[in-house]
Design a protein around this motif. Sequence first.
Motif, PDB file in Angstrom:
ATOM      1  N   ASN A  48      41.554  55.696  43.734  1.00 19.89           N
ATOM      2  CA  ASN A  48      41.263  55.879  42.312  1.00 19.89           C
ATOM      3  C   ASN A  48      42.500  55.641  41.438  1.00 19.89           C
ATOM      4  O   ASN A  48      42.707  56.334  40.443  1.00 19.89           O
ATOM      5  CB  ASN A  48      40.646  57.254  42.061  1.00 19.89           C
ATOM      6  CG  ASN A  48      39.820  57.285  40.804  1.00 19.89           C
ATOM      7  OD1 ASN A  48      39.364  56.246  40.336  1.00 19.89           O
ATOM      8  ND2 ASN A  48      39.631  58.469  40.245  1.00 19.89           N
ATOM      9  N   TYR A  49      43.335  54.689  41.835  1.00 19.03           N
ATOM     10  CA  TYR A  49      44.519  54.274  41.060  1.00 19.03           C
ATOM     11  C   TYR A  49      45.424  55.448  40.680  1.00 19.03           C
ATOM     12  O   TYR A  49      45.914  55.534  39.568  1.00 19.03           O
ATOM     13  CB  TYR A  49      44.082  53.488  39.821  1.00 19.03           C
ATOM     14  CG  TYR A  49      43.162  52.344  40.141  1.00 19.03           C
ATOM     15  CD1 TYR A  49      43.668  51.138  40.593  1.00 19.03           C
ATOM     16  CD2 TYR A  49      41.784  52.480  40.018  1.00 19.03           C
ATOM     17  CE1 TYR A  49      42.824  50.078  40.903  1.00 19.03           C
ATOM     18  CE2 TYR A  49      40.929  51.422  40.336  1.00 19.03           C
ATOM     19  CZ  TYR A  49      41.462  50.232  40.774  1.00 19.03           C
ATOM     20  OH  TYR A  49      40.617  49.193  41.090  1.00 19.03           O
ATOM     21  N   GLN A  50      45.641  56.356  41.628  1.00 13.97           N
ATOM     22  CA  GLN A  50      46.461  57.549  41.370  1.00 13.97           C
ATOM     23  C   GLN A  50      47.908  57.174  41.047  1.00 13.97           C
ATOM     24  O   GLN A  50      48.410  56.134  41.468  1.00 13.97           O
ATOM     25  CB  GLN A  50      46.445  58.452  42.601  1.00 13.97           C
ATOM     26  CG  GLN A  50      45.077  59.055  42.873  1.00 13.97           C
ATOM     27  CD  GLN A  50      45.100  59.944  44.100  1.00 13.97           C
ATOM     28  OE1 GLN A  50      46.148  60.360  44.560  1.00 13.97           O
ATOM     29  NE2 GLN A  50      43.917  60.243  44.621  1.00 13.97           N
ATOM     30  N   ALA A  51      48.552  58.053  40.339  1.00 11.81           N
ATOM     31  CA  ALA A  51      49.945  57.825  39.918  1.00 11.81           C
ATOM     32  C   ALA A  51      50.892  57.706  41.117  1.00 11.81           C
ATOM     33  O   ALA A  51      51.915  57.039  41.035  1.00 11.81           O
ATOM     34  CB  ALA A  51      50.397  58.949  39.001  1.00 11.81           C
ATOM     35  N   GLY A  52      50.542  58.337  42.233  1.00  8.35           N
ATOM     36  CA  GLY A  52      51.375  58.278  43.432  1.00  8.35           C
ATOM     37  C   GLY A  52      51.511  56.881  44.006  1.00  8.35           C
ATOM     38  O   GLY A  52      52.416  56.608  44.800  1.00  8.35           O
ATOM     39  N   LEU A  53      50.617  55.983  43.610  1.00  7.55           N
ATOM     40  CA  LEU A  53      50.697  54.600  44.089  1.00  7.55           C
ATOM     41  C   LEU A  53      51.768  53.802  43.361  1.00  7.55           C
ATOM     42  O   LEU A  53      52.131  52.709  43.786  1.00  7.55           O
ATOM     43  CB  LEU A  53      49.340  53.902  43.905  1.00  7.55           C
ATOM     44  CG  LEU A  53      48.177  54.467  44.711  1.00  7.55           C
ATOM     45  CD1 LEU A  53      46.885  53.760  44.339  1.00  7.55           C
ATOM     46  CD2 LEU A  53      48.448  54.346  46.199  1.00  7.55           C
ATOM     47  N   GLY A  54      52.253  54.345  42.273  1.00 13.04           N
ATOM     48  CA  GLY A  54      53.270  53.641  41.495  1.00 13.04           C
ATOM     49  C   GLY A  54      52.647  52.943  40.296  1.00 13.04           C
ATOM     50  O   GLY A  54      51.445  53.015  40.052  1.00 13.04           O
ATOM     51  N   LYS A  55      53.492  52.266  39.568  1.00 11.45           N
ATOM     52  CA  LYS A  55      53.051  51.595  38.352  1.00 11.45           C
ATOM     53  C   LYS A  55      52.418  50.240  38.699  1.00 11.45           C
ATOM     54  O   LYS A  55      53.012  49.444  39.421  1.00 11.45           O
ATOM     55  CB  LYS A  55      54.245  51.390  37.420  1.00 11.45           C
ATOM     56  CG  LYS A  55      53.874  50.819  36.083  1.00 11.45           C
ATOM     57  CD  LYS A  55      55.094  50.661  35.204  1.00 11.45           C
ATOM     58  CE  LYS A  55      54.678  50.013  33.897  1.00 11.45           C
ATOM     59  NZ  LYS A  55      55.814  49.669  33.064  1.00 11.45           N
ATOM     60  N   PRO A  56      51.217  49.976  38.183  1.00 10.59           N
ATOM     61  CA  PRO A  56      50.601  48.664  38.430  1.00 10.59           C
ATOM     62  C   PRO A  56      51.384  47.551  37.721  1.00 10.59           C
ATOM     63  O   PRO A  56      52.085  47.796  36.742  1.00 10.59           O
ATOM     64  CB  PRO A  56      49.207  48.785  37.824  1.00 10.59           C
ATOM     65  CG  PRO A  56      49.017  50.208  37.459  1.00 10.59           C
ATOM     66  CD  PRO A  56      50.362  50.856  37.415  1.00 10.59           C
ATOM     67  N   ALA A  57      51.224  46.341  38.208  1.00  7.81           N
ATOM     68  CA  ALA A  57      51.884  45.189  37.581  1.00  7.81           C
ATOM     69  C   ALA A  57      51.221  44.880  36.240  1.00  7.81           C
ATOM     70  O   ALA A  57      51.885  44.506  35.284  1.00  7.81           O
ATOM     71  CB  ALA A  57      51.812  43.984  38.499  1.00  7.81           C
ATOM     72  N   TYR A  58      49.905  45.038  36.194  1.00  2.00           N
ATOM     73  CA  TYR A  58      49.151  44.785  34.967  1.00  2.00           C
ATOM     74  C   TYR A  58      47.871  45.593  35.022  1.00  2.00           C
ATOM     75  O   TYR A  58      47.109  45.487  35.990  1.00  2.00           O
ATOM     76  CB  TYR A  58      48.830  43.294  34.824  1.00  2.00           C
ATOM     77  CG  TYR A  58      47.957  42.974  33.644  1.00  2.00           C
ATOM     78  CD1 TYR A  58      48.490  42.960  32.366  1.00  2.00           C
ATOM     79  CD2 TYR A  58      46.610  42.715  33.807  1.00  2.00           C
ATOM     80  CE1 TYR A  58      47.693  42.679  31.270  1.00  2.00           C
ATOM     81  CE2 TYR A  58      45.806  42.424  32.719  1.00  2.00           C
ATOM     82  CZ  TYR A  58      46.348  42.410  31.446  1.00  2.00           C
ATOM     83  OH  TYR A  58      45.560  42.138  30.366  1.00  2.00           O
ATOM     84  N   ASN A  59      47.637  46.396  33.979  1.00  2.00           N
ATOM     85  CA  ASN A  59      46.436  47.229  33.902  1.00  2.00           C
ATOM     86  C   ASN A  59      46.254  48.001  35.208  1.00  2.00           C
ATOM     87  O   ASN A  59      47.053  48.871  35.503  1.00  2.00           O
ATOM     88  CB  ASN A  59      45.222  46.369  33.548  1.00  2.00           C
ATOM     89  CG  ASN A  59      44.101  47.172  32.958  1.00  2.00           C
ATOM     90  OD1 ASN A  59      44.219  48.364  32.714  1.00  2.00           O
ATOM     91  ND2 ASN A  59      42.989  46.516  32.722  1.00  2.00           N
ATOM     92  N   LYS A  60      45.218  47.686  36.012  1.00  6.64           N
ATOM     93  CA  LYS A  60      45.024  48.348  37.307  1.00  6.64           C
ATOM     94  C   LYS A  60      45.265  47.388  38.462  1.00  6.64           C
ATOM     95  O   LYS A  60      44.778  47.580  39.565  1.00  6.64           O
ATOM     96  CB  LYS A  60      43.606  48.895  37.400  1.00  6.64           C
ATOM     97  CG  LYS A  60      43.346  50.068  36.480  1.00  6.64           C
ATOM     98  CD  LYS A  60      41.952  50.615  36.698  1.00  6.64           C
ATOM     99  CE  LYS A  60      41.724  51.850  35.851  1.00  6.64           C
ATOM    100  NZ  LYS A  60      40.408  52.430  36.077  1.00  6.64           N
ATOM    101  N   VAL A  61      46.029  46.351  38.226  1.00  5.63           N
ATOM    102  CA  VAL A  61      46.302  45.341  39.248  1.00  5.63           C
ATOM    103  C   VAL A  61      47.718  45.544  39.794  1.00  5.63           C
ATOM    104  O   VAL A  61      48.691  45.512  39.047  1.00  5.63           O
ATOM    105  CB  VAL A  61      46.153  43.911  38.670  1.00  5.63           C
ATOM    106  CG1 VAL A  61      46.476  42.870  39.713  1.00  5.63           C
ATOM    107  CG2 VAL A  61      44.757  43.706  38.103  1.00  5.63           C
ATOM    108  N   TYR A  62      47.782  45.748  41.116  1.00  3.19           N
ATOM    109  CA  TYR A  62      49.069  45.954  41.788  1.00  3.19           C
ATOM    110  C   TYR A  62      49.537  44.653  42.433  1.00  3.19           C
ATOM    111  O   TYR A  62      48.743  43.753  42.688  1.00  3.19           O
ATOM    112  CB  TYR A  62      48.930  47.034  42.863  1.00  3.19           C
ATOM    113  CG  TYR A  62      48.690  48.407  42.290  1.00  3.19           C
ATOM    114  CD1 TYR A  62      49.753  49.254  41.997  1.00  3.19           C
ATOM    115  CD2 TYR A  62      47.397  48.858  42.036  1.00  3.19           C
ATOM    116  CE1 TYR A  62      49.531  50.514  41.472  1.00  3.19           C
ATOM    117  CE2 TYR A  62      47.169  50.114  41.502  1.00  3.19           C
ATOM    118  CZ  TYR A  62      48.246  50.935  41.223  1.00  3.19           C
ATOM    119  OH  TYR A  62      48.033  52.176  40.695  1.00  3.19           O
TER     120      TYR A  62
END
Length: 118
Positions: A48-62
Amino acid sequence: MIEEIDRNQSSNKQRLTFKQMISALIIMIFIIVVSLSTATQFLAHTFNYQAGLGKPAYNKVYLPWKVITWRKAYYKEFKKEFDASFSVGVCTFGGLIAIVFLLKLMWEKRPKAVHDLH
């Protein structure tokens, strides 16, 4: 002499040109990046795109390779989720390889023009 010419012609057909090798390399890199991207996005969606995954490159795209970093950090706690993500990446890779293979077969089966027909 004729056998030597025939051998040279058949070996020339089997050799890849530099342009073909570069094209194949570009296609493989593209397939790997797309496969990593699908695995990464699937895993991000699973969490669920949690903050623990880090900052996305764009919107919700890593970035495509984030799945590798996340695996090093969190695999022990979330084996099932990472295994599912790996499966998605492998299926994407296999599907894209199959498409490329089928396109290559279709390209080779095209009828060739006969210039000295008459």
